[in-house]
Design an enzyme around this catalytic site. Structure first.
Site, PDB file in Angstrom:
ATOM      1  N   SER A 123      44.317  40.819 -94.549  1.00  0.00           N
ATOM      2  CA  SER A 123      44.651  39.859 -93.490  1.00  0.00           C
ATOM      3  C   SER A 123      44.139  40.273 -92.119  1.00  0.00           C
ATOM      4  O   SER A 123      44.245  39.500 -91.162  1.00  0.00           O
ATOM      5  CB  SER A 123      46.162  39.653 -93.420  1.00  0.00           C
ATOM      6  OG  SER A 123      46.814  40.866 -93.116  1.00  0.00           O
ATOM      7  N   LYS A 180      55.171  37.838 -89.801  1.00  0.00           N
ATOM      8  CA  LYS A 180      54.132  38.150 -88.814  1.00  0.00           C
ATOM      9  C   LYS A 180      54.360  37.374 -87.520  1.00  0.00           C
ATOM     10  O   LYS A 180      54.225  37.933 -86.419  1.00  0.00           O
ATOM     11  CB  LYS A 180      52.757  37.828 -89.398  1.00  0.00           C
ATOM     12  CG  LYS A 180      52.356  38.730 -90.562  1.00  0.00           C
ATOM     13  CD  LYS A 180      51.009  38.324 -91.137  1.00  0.00           C
ATOM     14  CE  LYS A 180      50.617  39.224 -92.301  1.00  0.00           C
ATOM     15  NZ  LYS A 180      49.330  38.842 -92.894  1.00  0.00           N
TER      16      LYS A 180
END
Length: 826
Positions: A705, A748
């Protein structure tokens, strides 16, 4: 010494003293003590030690033997009960007359002369003497004496007569036999008689050793156990603790009362028959008894009535937990399905309908298996530590009115932990599943399999593979534990597994469970949970009342952000407990603490903040980009730094990056080189070395990511364009510049929100995941879904725009600029 002499008489009871032998004698009778005193008064300290014919308290001349031993008193020790004296035999003596003198006897005696052999060199006599010496040495060794001691004692005596007296003094004989040896004046005869006694003692010891060996072989461990148990039984009978009733009859009656399936009933009857034929105290009997007792204690048909009231269940979940809306909805849906299936009539068998129509009878009602209606999916709660997975399982059990059983699987590496051990092994026992049901006492408990992602694998088998049958609703109605050896129906058990990471669960096992995701709490949710649950509980546990102190909202926010770093609230509760203990100490010491805890008081009580979270940058910079990452304890932001220097065009990666992150960095560099013209990167920049670093180098990092973050930092460093400091990003990058979806988006975004960032860039395919956020967070954040790196760079690089599928800088005309990953527009 003259031919005749007069000496005090020392009468001995059951003891015969031989010449040349030293012995310790106890004396306590008045006459004996007077005789000893008379002997001590003389210069030679001699007494006539003679044995009584019968063991009587009174001493008379008629009760004494004629032949005795003249002995010298060596050492003397006086005591309250008499004297202990050391006598050393000098030679034989024959009493000619006993006289009474005052309170003791005196004997007129003469020396008992020994009769030596006619010829001491005669081979027969020499052989006899040697045989006696050899047998005596053998007897000493068989009696347990060290060989050196035996040889030393026997080797110091060379005279045959004295040697016979020495051996006679130490062998095990009755007093009459000893007296007979003492009265044998012929040395040769005495040696023969001693040899006979020694040989007899050796034979007795040999026979005793043979008997001991035979007994050990015959008895063995099992016979020894029987002997000990019989002794224990006798002891209990003497103490009045013997158990009443026949245990086997009681066990048989319990087994008969059980409603068991045919296959199980057959096995139980077979084992009960074996038990009746086996000895009560044998080891096999104990194994069978333990097995049957386990079968009795299992809940074969014991159930609790389900409470499937959705309103009450919702109230229970809301009372026990704050937030977790999606999780509560899924649990209530699960209960609703069970309620409807339990109330729905079972399908009627077609054969029964046909038969009813032919006979004209009423159509049958409920036909089917009630257990089939009780079956349901198996839930898997996945989420970071401390978010309430275990406590939600407890609430489900309380809402349904079921028993709750928890089994921790963390670190289990033995298949037998799940399936149990076979009864052929010593100490065999059922597996954790059967033990949990035995503990619950019902057939339909809520069974929590905690930390299922922490299962290990070893040479003893794979526990995760053993769980495949347990967690398969189509198979677990015939689950067979190795210890039981018969099927046990687990279909009515509500299994709930918990895990922190899905990636560590084997795919076949994961396929059998329905995943319910638990996400982390926001700062606001943590404050509400602390106010509602944690603070009252910690104040109560530490003896601090609300009248003693209160915690302000800023202080609670300081505690959450400065002293904890987690998705859940476990560490927060520990810090609140620590704060309460600090206040409790002051109260117990008579101090008056501050009634209201503010942030300054928090730092005073708990010390400096323990967590230094990353904060958003304050200004734009070249070669630095802000990324978002996910950990088991929650989300956070990180900075990816890129720099160029004179070199050979090499790529340097630091910061403990994993293989996947390294591949993302190489893909970003390849993309930059292949699109250098569109990105306005001079060709000479690729002759320089490029260094990409991710701070916090002591922490290993990996995952795809960070691809878009690395590409942004790299393009910024190579083109010299600064990146925006107020935007964070996440997404996997391909060589064509496509941005792929990632996981853990909610955590996140929450991490970025804690760091003070309000603009985020996410993959377009992750846009539906924004629904997991609360309205409060969604209103605060500015989210930009993108599907290509061109779109991402337009948002993150100063002076860049994205129009008509092209990345433009300044006054670029889209018609004059090469397309940059056209076709991946938002």
């Amino acid at each position: 010494m003259p031919e005749r002499t007069t000496l005090p008489v020392l009468p001995l009871r059951e003891v015969v003293l031989f010449p040349g032998v030293t012995s310790t004698i106890g004396a306590g009778r008045p006459g004996t003590l007077k005789a000893i005193e008379a002997a001590l008064a003389s210069e030679e300290k001699l007494v006539f030690a003679v044995t009584q014919r019968k063991n009587t308290e009174s001493v008379s001349p008629e009760g004494l033997y004629t032949v005795g031993t003249v002995a010298r008193i060596g050492q003397l020790q006086r005591g309250l009960a008499g004297m202990q004296l050391l006598l050393h035999g000098e030679h034989r003596g024959v009493a000619l007359q006993y006289q009474e003198e005052g309170d003791h006897l005196r004997a007129i005696l003469q020396v008992g002369e020994e009769i030596p052999p006619l010829n001491s060199e005669n081979p027969v006599f020499v052989a006899l003497f040697r045989e006696v010496r050899s047998r005596a040495a053998e007897l000493g060794q068989k009696s347990g004496l060290p060989e050196e001691v035996v040889q030393q004692v026997l080797g110091n005596v060379a005279d045959p007569g004295r040697f016979a007296d020495l051996v006679a003094g130490y062998i095990d004989l009755s007093s009459s036999e000893r007296q007979g040896l003492l009265e044998t004046f012929s040395v040769e005869d005495r040696l023969r008689r001693v040899l006979v006694q020694v040989q007899r003692q050796v034979s007795v010891l040999d026979a005793q050793e043979d008997i001991k060996s035979q007994v050990q072989e015959e008895l063995g461990e099992r016979q020894r156990e029987i002997f000990l148990r019989e002794q224990l039984k006798t002891i209990r009978r003497e103490l009045g603790e013997e158990e009443d009733g026949d245990e086997q009859d009681e066990l048989r009656s319990k087994l008969v009362a059980l409603d068991l399936p045919d296959e199980v009933r057959k096995e139980v009857d077979r084992e009960m028959s074996r038990l009746s034929r086996t000895g009560r105290e044998s080891m096999e009997s104990q194994v069978i008894r333990n097995y049957l007792e386990t079968m009795v204690e299992l809940p074969w048909n014991t159930r609790t009535q389900d409470h499937l009231d959705l309103v009450a269940a919702a109230e229970t979940l809301d009372t026990d937990h704050y937030a977790l809306g999606d999780v509560k909805d899924r649990v209530l849906e699960f209960l609703a399905v069970r309620q409807l299936r339990a109330a729905r009539p079972a399908p009627v068998a077609a054969e029964a309908v046909d038969e009813a129509q032919e006979t004209g009878a009423d159509t049958p009602g409920l036909v089917g298996n009630e257990d089939d209606r009780a079956k349901g999916s198996i839930l898997l709660f996945v989420g970071p530590p401390g978010v309430g997975k275990t406590s939600v399982a407890k609430s489900i059990a309380r809402a349904m009115g079921r028993k709750y059983v928890r089994v921790s699987l963390g670190g289990a590496r033995d298949e037998a932990d799940i399936r149990g051990h076979r009864r052929t092994y010593v100490g065999a026992m059922p597996g954790r599943i059967i033990q949990g049901l035995k503990q619950a006492g019902t057939k339909n408990p809520v069974f929590l399999l905690d930390e299922v992602d922490k299962l290990g694998v070893s040479f003893q088998g794979d526990p995760a593979s053993a769980l495949l049958e347990v967690l398969d609703p189509g198979q677990n109605d015939t689950f067979t534990d190795h210890y039981l050896g018969v099927p046990f129906d687990l279909s009515e058990v509500l299994f709930i597994a918990t895990a922190n990471l899905l990636q560590q669960i084997p795919a076949p096992l994961l396929d059998r469970m329905e995943v319910v995701e638990f996400t982390g709490y926001t700062e606001r949710e943590k404050q509400v949970i602390a106010r509602t649950y944690l603070i009252p509980r910690q104040f109560d546990e530490n003896g601090v009342g609300n009248d003693h102190l209160s915690i302000t909202d800023p202080a609670l926010a300081e505690l959450i952000t400065g002293y904890t770093r987690e998705s859940g609230v476990r560490q927060l509760e520990r810090e609140l407990g620590k704060l309460a203990r600090k206040v409790a100490r002051k109260l117990a010491s008579g101090e008056t603490p501050e009634m209201e805890i503010d942030p300054a008081e928090v730092r005073k009580l708990l010390g400096r903040p323990k967590v230094q979270p990353e904060k958003a940058l304050h200004e734009d910079g070249v070669g630095v980009a802000t990324g978002m990452f996910y950990t088991p304890v929650g989300g956070d932001i990180m900075f990816v730094e890129a720099s160029t220097m004179v070199g050979k065009g090499e790529l340097i990666l630091t910061g403990q990056l994993g293989d996947v992150m390294k591949e993302s960095a190489r893909a970003a560099l390849t993309y930059a080189r292949s699109h250098a013209a569109a990105l306005r990167i001079p060709e000479e920049m690729f002759t320089r070395d490029v260094h990409i670093h991710v701070p916090a180098g002591a922490i290993p990092k990996d995952g795809p990511s960070a691809g878009v973050t690395m590409a942004t930092a790299l393009v910024s460093a190579l083109s010299g364009r600064p990146t925006r400091h107020d935007i964070a990003m996440t997404g996997e990058l391909t060589l064509r510049g496509r941005i792929l979806p990632i996981g853990g988006l909610k955590e996140k975004i929450l991490g970025a929100e804690r760091a003070g960032i309000t603009r985020i860039l996410i993959p377009a395919e992750n846009e539906p995941d924004l629904e997991d956020l609360t309205d409060e967070v969604r209103d605060k954040m500015e989210v930009h879904p993108v599907s290509s790196l061109g779109e991402a760079l337009a948002l993150t690089l100063r002076g860049a725009t994205f129009r008509e599928g092209r990345l433009l800088f300044g006054n670029d005309d889209p018609r004059d600029v090469a397309p940059l990953i056209a076709g991946f527009r938002h």
